[in-house]
Scaffold this active site. Structure first.
Site, short mmCIF file in Angstrom:
data_model
loop_
_atom_site.label_atom_id
_atom_site.label_comp_id
_atom_site.label_asym_id
_atom_site.label_seq_id
_atom_site.Cartn_x
_atom_site.Cartn_y
_atom_site.Cartn_z
N HIS A 1 -17.49 -5.34 3.98
CA HIS A 1 -16.40 -5.46 4.94
C HIS A 1 -15.03 -5.44 4.24
CE1 HIS A 1 -15.62 -7.31 9.14
NE2 HIS A 1 -14.51 -6.70 8.72
N HIS B 1 -11.13 -3.67 4.30
CA HIS B 1 -10.13 -2.80 4.94
C HIS B 1 -9.26 -2.21 3.83
CE1 HIS B 1 -11.01 -4.10 9.07
NE2 HIS B 1 -11.25 -5.28 8.53
N LEU B 2 -9.36 -0.90 3.66
CA LEU B 2 -8.58 -0.24 2.58
C LEU B 2 -7.29 0.38 3.10
CD1 LEU B 2 -11.52 1.33 0.54
CD2 LEU B 2 -10.07 -0.59 -0.14
N ASN C 1 -11.05 1.14 10.85
CA ASN C 1 -9.83 1.03 11.67
C ASN C 1 -8.60 1.53 10.91
OD1 ASN C 1 -10.00 -1.25 10.00
ND2 ASN C 1 -8.99 -2.60 11.47
N ASN D 1 -9.01 -12.87 12.53
CA ASN D 1 -9.89 -12.61 13.67
C ASN D 1 -11.30 -12.32 13.18
OD1 ASN D 1 -11.05 -11.87 16.03
ND2 ASN D 1 -9.80 -10.07 16.39
N ASP E 1 -14.09 -9.30 4.45
CA ASP E 1 -13.10 -8.94 5.48
C ASP E 1 -11.71 -8.88 4.86
OD1 ASP E 1 -11.95 -8.13 7.82
OD2 ASP E 1 -12.45 -9.93 8.97
N PRO F 1 -3.70 -10.20 12.53
CA PRO F 1 -4.69 -11.09 11.93
C PRO F 1 -5.27 -10.49 10.64
CG PRO F 1 -5.69 -9.84 13.71
CD PRO F 1 -4.25 -9.42 13.65
N GLY F 2 -5.63 -11.34 9.71
CA GLY F 2 -6.33 -10.85 8.52
C GLY F 2 -5.80 -11.48 7.25
O1 DOR Z 1 -8.59 -10.57 10.86
C1 DOR Z 1 -8.97 -9.42 11.01
N1 DOR Z 1 -8.29 -8.39 10.48
N2 DOR Z 1 -10.08 -9.19 11.71
C2 DOR Z 1 -10.46 -7.95 12.07
O2 DOR Z 1 -11.46 -7.81 12.72
C3 DOR Z 1 -9.62 -6.80 11.69
C4 DOR Z 1 -8.84 -7.09 10.49
C5 DOR Z 1 -7.75 -6.10 10.19
O3 DOR Z 1 -8.00 -4.90 10.27
O4 DOR Z 1 -6.64 -6.51 9.84
#
Ligand code: DOR
Length: 425
Positions: free
Chosen positions: A57, A59-60, A91, A275, A302, A320-321
């Protein structure tokens, strides 16, 4: 051909623990045993030598949000965290719902050469939850894990069809469990802390309801599913029950969900907005039990980089993140109180199997295997300093925290991409 030797360490893999040096040549492990010699030495005194970690998990952000992260900077963060493979979340902009985009992501990963970048595919076109993505084409292009992460698939009929289409392809669908009609405008966990602060809450039920629905869809279709970032005690219980019934489900938990609580939002600092949201001490306790007893299969980061100006916005506007790649090992080793071999199952061979790369990652440390390895000192203490992270973003919730367990070297495809805590490319 250079012969690289990792000397003085303790090898830990799925076969057990032993003191041994490891010799690597031509991308492969060629010898494991005492007192090995070579042309190039990586000192592993006091360290564990293990299969490299696999993040399900990450995010790049590339393509689309290169101001927050690029495939190169994210891969460097991964290598520094001991990861030799990461699943790139879809995403992006454009989303990873076409062969062209997934090929681009994979190729950028190859160019960076710091770890293997495994593009995920979308469950639905544009992650819009309306039309299934072209699984056949994407699977033929080597995509194994499909998710709309960031969004959960709201429509149960569409999710049922997704599972039915996935079945003959042998791909894995991974759900971000969130019923969005219950989370509109939410910035944190719905509970006593959220009421005190007067902030809109994200109830545990929004996760558990979709998880329950999808477990029932797995029962109906017989198709395996993976559940992303479990955050509540009841979610752990639902997965435990499903596994006890023999259903083919797997699940992951993030380091932030097993170390941080919703009370951090009292600071109103958006670095703690994520999130699903940070939950309560009881949820943390349940996640830890799930990680120990096999209910939760993998630790996944994540890793969600966000450019500084976006996280400086008020809580309701900030995205979020949080970052995760460079701190995951320390939090897993230092906070879970689990035997090292169990921690490695969670970080390496279990996620390698879920990601469909068990032929080359998370392998036993023995001659003839691909040389994808992590070398870490489980007792090394260090302080998290955002400015020192390789990620292009700074949104770590652990700034200033002293943690235990540090990656010293990472070997990817036979090359030392991290040496003494420094990336070599
Ligand atoms: O906190 C989050 N950030 N949860 C997610 O499901 C997406 C992610 C993001 O892409 O920033």
């Amino acid at each position: 051909m250079t012969r690289l030797v990792i000397t003085g360490g303790t090898v830990v893999d799925q076969q057990g623990e032993r003191r041994a040096d490891v010799a690597v040549q031509g991308g492969q492990i060629v010898e494991v045993g005492p007192d090995l010699a070579g042309d190039d030495v990586l000192d592993a005194t006091g360290c564990i030598v293990s299969p490299g970690f696999v993040d399900l998990h990450t995010h790049l952000r590339e393509p689309g949000k290169e101001e927050a992260e690029t495939i190169e900077t994210g891969s460097r963060a991964a290598a520094l965290g001991g990861f030799t493979a990461v699943v790139a979340m879809p995403n992006t902009d454009p989303a990873q719902d076409s062969v062209a985009v997934v090929e681009f992501v994979r190729e950028q990963g190859r160019r960076a050469g710091l770890c293997e970048v495994l593009p995920s595919g979308c469950i639905t076109v544009g992650r819009n939850g309306e039309q299934l993505a072209p699984y056949g084409e994407l699977a033929a292009a080597g995509v194994h894990l499909f998710t709309d992460d960031g969004n959960g698939v709201q429509d149960p009929q569409l999710m049922r069809r997704a599972l039915e289409y996935a079945k003959p392809l042998g791909i894995v669908l991974a759900q971000h469990c969130e019923v969005t009609s219950l989370t509109k405008g939410a910035v944190m966990h719905e509970g006593s802390c959220c009421s005190r602060l007067g902030l809109p809450g994200w109830p545990a039920l929004a996760e558990e309801l979709m998880l329950f629905r999808d477990i029932e869809l797995v029962r109906l279709t017989g198709v395996p599913m993976h559940f992303l970032h479990l955050s509540t005690a009841r979610s752990v219980e639902l997965v435990r029950q499903a596994k006890a019934e023999g259903l083919p489900v797997t699940a992951e938990a993030t380091p932030h969900h097993f170390t941080l609580t919703d009370e951090l939002l009292e600071s109103y600092d958006a670095v703690y907005k994520v999130n699903p949201p940070l939950r309560t001490a009881d949820d943390i306790a349940a996640l830890k039990i799930g990680l120990a007893d096999g209910t939760i299969d993998a630790i996944a980061t994540d890793h969600a980089p966000h450019a500084p100006h976006t996280k400086e916005a008020p809580l309701d506007q900030a995205p979020p993140g949080m970052l995760g790649l460079e701190t995951a090992l320390a939090l897993a080793v230092g906070e879970l109180g689990l035997p090292i071999q169990r921690v490695l199952a969670l970080l390496s061979w279990n996620p390698a199997a879920i990601a469909g790369v068990a032929d080359r990652h998370g392998r036993p440390v023995q001659a003839g295997e691909p040389a994808n390895l992590a070398v870490f000192d489980p007792a090394a203490e260090w302080t998290v300093v955002p400015a020192n992270l390789a990620s292009k973003s700074r949104n770590t919730p652990y700034a200033g925290r002293t943690v235990t367990g540090r990656v010293r070297h990472t070997v990817f495809g036979g090359t030392a991409v991290v040496r003494d805590g420094v990336a070599t490319r």
